[in-house]
Design a protein around this motif. Structure first.
Motif, PDB file in Angstrom:
ATOM      1  N   GLY A 184       0.527   2.693   9.516  1.00 57.84           N
ATOM      2  CA  GLY A 184       0.349   1.445   8.946  1.00 57.84           C
ATOM      3  C   GLY A 184       1.672   0.891   9.342  1.00 57.84           C
ATOM      4  O   GLY A 184       2.253  -0.488   9.204  1.00 57.84           O
ATOM      5  N   TYR A 230       3.218   5.657  -2.221  1.00 56.77           N
ATOM      6  CA  TYR A 230       4.313   6.919  -2.614  1.00 56.77           C
ATOM      7  C   TYR A 230       4.692   6.736  -3.907  1.00 56.77           C
ATOM      8  O   TYR A 230       5.379   7.758  -3.955  1.00 56.77           O
ATOM      9  CB  TYR A 230       5.055   7.111  -1.341  1.00 56.77           C
ATOM     10  CG  TYR A 230       4.110   6.954   0.393  1.00 56.77           C
ATOM     11  CD1 TYR A 230       3.345   8.227   0.208  1.00 56.77           C
ATOM     12  CD2 TYR A 230       3.936   6.057   0.729  1.00 56.77           C
ATOM     13  CE1 TYR A 230       2.716   8.801   1.914  1.00 56.77           C
ATOM     14  CE2 TYR A 230       3.498   6.199   2.008  1.00 56.77           C
ATOM     15  CZ  TYR A 230       2.048   7.267   2.575  1.00 56.77           C
ATOM     16  OH  TYR A 230       1.982   7.856   3.447  1.00 56.77           O
ATOM     17  N   ASP A 249       0.801  -1.021   0.045  1.00 57.02           N
ATOM     18  CA  ASP A 249       0.663  -0.265   0.226  1.00 57.02           C
ATOM     19  C   ASP A 249       0.994   1.064   0.612  1.00 57.02           C
ATOM     20  O   ASP A 249       0.679   2.340  -0.990  1.00 57.02           O
ATOM     21  CB  ASP A 249      -0.598  -0.165   1.120  1.00 57.02           C
ATOM     22  CG  ASP A 249      -2.018   1.245   0.680  1.00 57.02           C
ATOM     23  OD1 ASP A 249      -2.888   1.352   0.194  1.00 57.02           O
ATOM     24  OD2 ASP A 249      -1.425   2.265   1.717  1.00 57.02           O
ATOM     25  N   ASN A 250       1.667   1.172   0.851  1.00 57.64           N
ATOM     26  CA  ASN A 250       2.925   2.468   1.001  1.00 57.64           C
ATOM     27  C   ASN A 250       3.709   3.007  -0.835  1.00 57.64           C
ATOM     28  O   ASN A 250       3.598   3.804  -1.235  1.00 57.64           O
ATOM     29  CB  ASN A 250       3.807   2.324   2.402  1.00 57.64           C
ATOM     30  CG  ASN A 250       2.719   2.410   3.053  1.00 57.64           C
ATOM     31  OD1 ASN A 250       2.195   3.104   3.095  1.00 57.64           O
ATOM     32  ND2 ASN A 250       3.773   1.928   4.582  1.00 57.64           N
TER      33      ASN A 250
HETATM   34 MG   LIG Z   1       0.685   3.417   4.879  1.00 57.85          MG
END
Ligand SMILES: [Mg+2]
Ligand SMILES: Nc1ncnc2c1ncn2[C@@H]1O[C@H](COP(=O)(O)OP(=O)(O)O)[C@@H](O)[C@H]1O
Length: 247
Positions: free
Chosen positions: A199, A144, A139-140
């Motif tokens: 997270g 990003y 997800d990160n």
């Molecule tokens: Mg995150």
């Protein structure tokens, strides 16, 4: 020894209190947002305007739900008696979870690859928590890394350890932030995509439950001028519990 125990218990209670206070504070913002969006929707004159306000309301409530789920997961992962560890193949889990992200990666024009091990990589693990760990890392990476980036999920076995890596061609995490990003609710200054800062706190909690280590490094690639990020989680390999040997 008794005093030690009491000290630890009281530190635990304090940590729990702080967590509940932080969690309540974090929930106030999205709830206030939902309320504002609902009020705006009520004021909208045309059905079209109302549609658009209601859509925002739905997105907002999805975000709040995700936050609540993450808070619950964190609370659960913290409770040692709640998690059982069994013989678990991280290669299979990583492959399966990575596949769930392919449609989103495609829509972002981002190359999401999986480089698995040739054989199962077995650890003492909790499959649900391990899936959650990986999902937070992917997800990160997707969140990003600018569109059109490169992300690789990798599993390997080396030196008697099981290794899980997520690499991306994104902006990287500066060396002096690499410890703090694991703190609850911490987000690097200037981070624009929305999130809760939970997270990586969840990732760290889950790695600790597995006697694993997590480290953040750079990951420069030919695909991008950005520093990139590589997050590596190192697990001890599965060993059978002693009592199953003597039968
Ligand atoms: Mg995150
Ligand atoms: N792959 C990554 N690339 C760049 N920055 C990252 C990456 N993963 C995490 N970060 C930074 O670490 C912060 C904390 O991450 P996290 O705990 O997952 O919270 P959130 O994603 O909700 O902000 C993020 O806000 C972001 O600034």
């Amino acid at each position: 020894a008794m005093n030690d125990l009491l000290d630890r218990l009281s530190a635990n209670v304090q940590a729990q209190r702080r967590f509940v206070a932080d969690a309540a504070h974090q929930l106030k913002t999205p709830l206030a947002g939902l309320r504002t969006q609902a009020e705006l929707a009520l004021r909208d004159a045309s059905p079209e305007e109302m549609q658009s306000s209601l859509r925002q309301l739905v997105t907002g409530s999805e975000r709040a739900t995700r936050l609540v789920n993450q808070l619950l997961l964190l609370a659960r992962a913290e409770n040692p008696s709640a998690i059982g560890l069994t013989r678990t193949d991280i290669n299979a889990i990583a492959y399966e979870q990575t596949m769930h992200w392919v449609p989103l990666a495609l829509s972002l024009n981002t190359d999401l690859g999986f480089e698995g091990a040739d054989t199962p990589v077995e650890i003492n693990g909790n499959p649900l928590l391990l899936a959650e760990l990986l999902n937070n890392l992917v997800d990160n990476a997707l969140r990003y890394t600018p569109r059109g980036g490169h992300i690789t999920v990798r599993v390997l076995q080396a030196d008697g350890q099981g290794i899980l890596e997520v690499e991306d061609s994104g902006p990287g995490i500066a060396p002096d932030e690499r410890e703090r990003v694991f703190d609850r609710f911490y987000r690097v200054l200037g981070t624009t995509s929305d999130g809760s800062g939970l997270g990586l706190a969840i990732v760290r909690e889950i790695t600790q439950k597995h006697q694993a280590n997590v480290e953040i490094g750079d990951h420069p690639t030919e695909h991008s001028d950005l520093p990139g990020t590589r997050i590596r989680v190192v697990f001890p390999l599965y060993t059978p519990p002693p009592d199953t040997l003597d039968s």
